[in-house]
Design an enzyme around this catalytic site. Structure first.
Site, PDB file in Angstrom:
ATOM      1  N   SER A  40       6.738  -0.448  -5.175  1.00 27.78           N
ATOM      2  CA  SER A  40       6.152  -1.243  -6.249  1.00 27.78           C
ATOM      3  C   SER A  40       6.800  -0.890  -7.588  1.00 27.78           C
ATOM      4  O   SER A  40       7.991  -1.051  -7.753  1.00 27.78           O
ATOM      5  CB  SER A  40       4.636  -1.048  -6.256  1.00 27.78           C
ATOM      6  OG  SER A  40       3.976  -2.034  -7.002  1.00 27.78           O
ATOM      7  N   ASP A 152       2.625  -5.732  -1.547  1.00 23.09           N
ATOM      8  CA  ASP A 152       2.861  -4.417  -2.137  1.00 23.09           C
ATOM      9  C   ASP A 152       3.168  -3.359  -1.079  1.00 23.09           C
ATOM     10  O   ASP A 152       2.398  -3.161  -0.142  1.00 23.09           O
ATOM     11  CB  ASP A 152       1.616  -4.010  -2.922  1.00 23.09           C
ATOM     12  CG  ASP A 152       1.849  -2.855  -3.878  1.00 23.09           C
ATOM     13  OD1 ASP A 152       2.418  -1.836  -3.447  1.00 23.09           O
ATOM     14  OD2 ASP A 152       1.460  -2.963  -5.039  1.00 23.09           O
TER      15      ASP A 152
END
Length: 254
Positions: A40, A152
């Site tokens: 991320s 994510d």
């Protein structure tokens, strides 16, 4: 002795700016990693650094492009945002958009929601990998790629030391989403974010021992994932925390 140094960078939204403070202090000591694994926000920082940008340059880009700022996001149907902003930023500043042309090998995690599996990117387009890895759940639309919906990377691997532990002999790990005691009341948004962070850190404890240096910048729980206005403060937290590890870091210099 020349060490092969790996750097593992966790996710965390705007809290990932603390990674830049750590990198700045490492740069001042003359320490440069040979491998980078990022999730991320850690993937976003990692690819910029691996492309040759200095930490302070990346900080200025983060300010100009408003990394993890709601005002810079395009709302789509269903009440979620498109993650295309991350793709645009990578293509704007790293026009070759290629893992293979980075100065340092990088490994990026994403979560395949379709099959419930981890996906690791280390070749091909950077912009796709970063966009997928930065898709914070319930905030961004998943990225459709080869029949998979990607989200994510932190859902399954928020602290990816395992991606580089067999590729280097010393790992520096920076975790900006460590769960610390929460202060204040818990509203709806805070509840969602807190729940996500508790889940992210479920598998971190057994990875800490893999790190030669493990950094956990303090009070990160005081910052929200999209609290862009605190960007300079977060950077300084990372920098000042890294200074506490000067002795350990200096041992990495031949």
């Amino acid at each position: 002795m020349n060490h092969t140094i790996g750097l593992a960078l966790s996710g965390g939204g705007i809290k990932g700016i603390a990674h830049l403070g750590v990198l700045q202090y490492m740069t001042e000591l003359g320490i440069r990693p040979n491998r980078i694994a990022g999730t991320s926000a850690g993937s976003l920082v990692g690819v910029f650094y691996a492309a040759g940008f200095r930490p302070k340059e990346i900080l200025e880009i983060a300010k100009a492009e408003k990394f993890f700022n709601y005002s810079n996001l395009l709302l789509k149907r269903g009440g979620v945002f498109t993650p295309d902003v991350f793709e645009r930023i990578i293509q704007k500043y790293i026009p070759h958009d290629s893992f293979e042309q980075l100065q340092i090998p990088v490994y990026i995690t994403a979560t395949d929601l379709t099959n419930g599996a981890l996906v690791v990117f280390d070749k091909g387009p950077l912009s796709l990998a970063v966009k997928a890895s930065c898709c914070v759940p319930l905030v961004f639309q998943p990225v459709l790629y080869e029949g998979m919906y990607l989200s994510d990377g932190g859902i399954l691997n928020n602290f990816p030391t395992d991606l580089i532990e067999d590729k280097c002999d010393k790992i520096i790990g920076v975790n900006v989403t460590a769960v610390q005691k929460m202060e204040g009341k818990m509203g709806y948004k805070k509840m969602i974010e807190r729940t996500f962070h508790v889940s992210l850190n479920n598998s971190v404890k057994n990875k800490i021992e893999k790190c030669y240096v493990y950094m956990e910048p303090p009070n990160m729980g005081n910052y929200h994932t999209f609290e862009f206005k605190k960007i300079d403060e977060i950077y300084q937290v990372g920098y000042q925390h890294a200074r506490q590890f000067e002795a350990e870091l200096l041992k990495l210099i031949p």
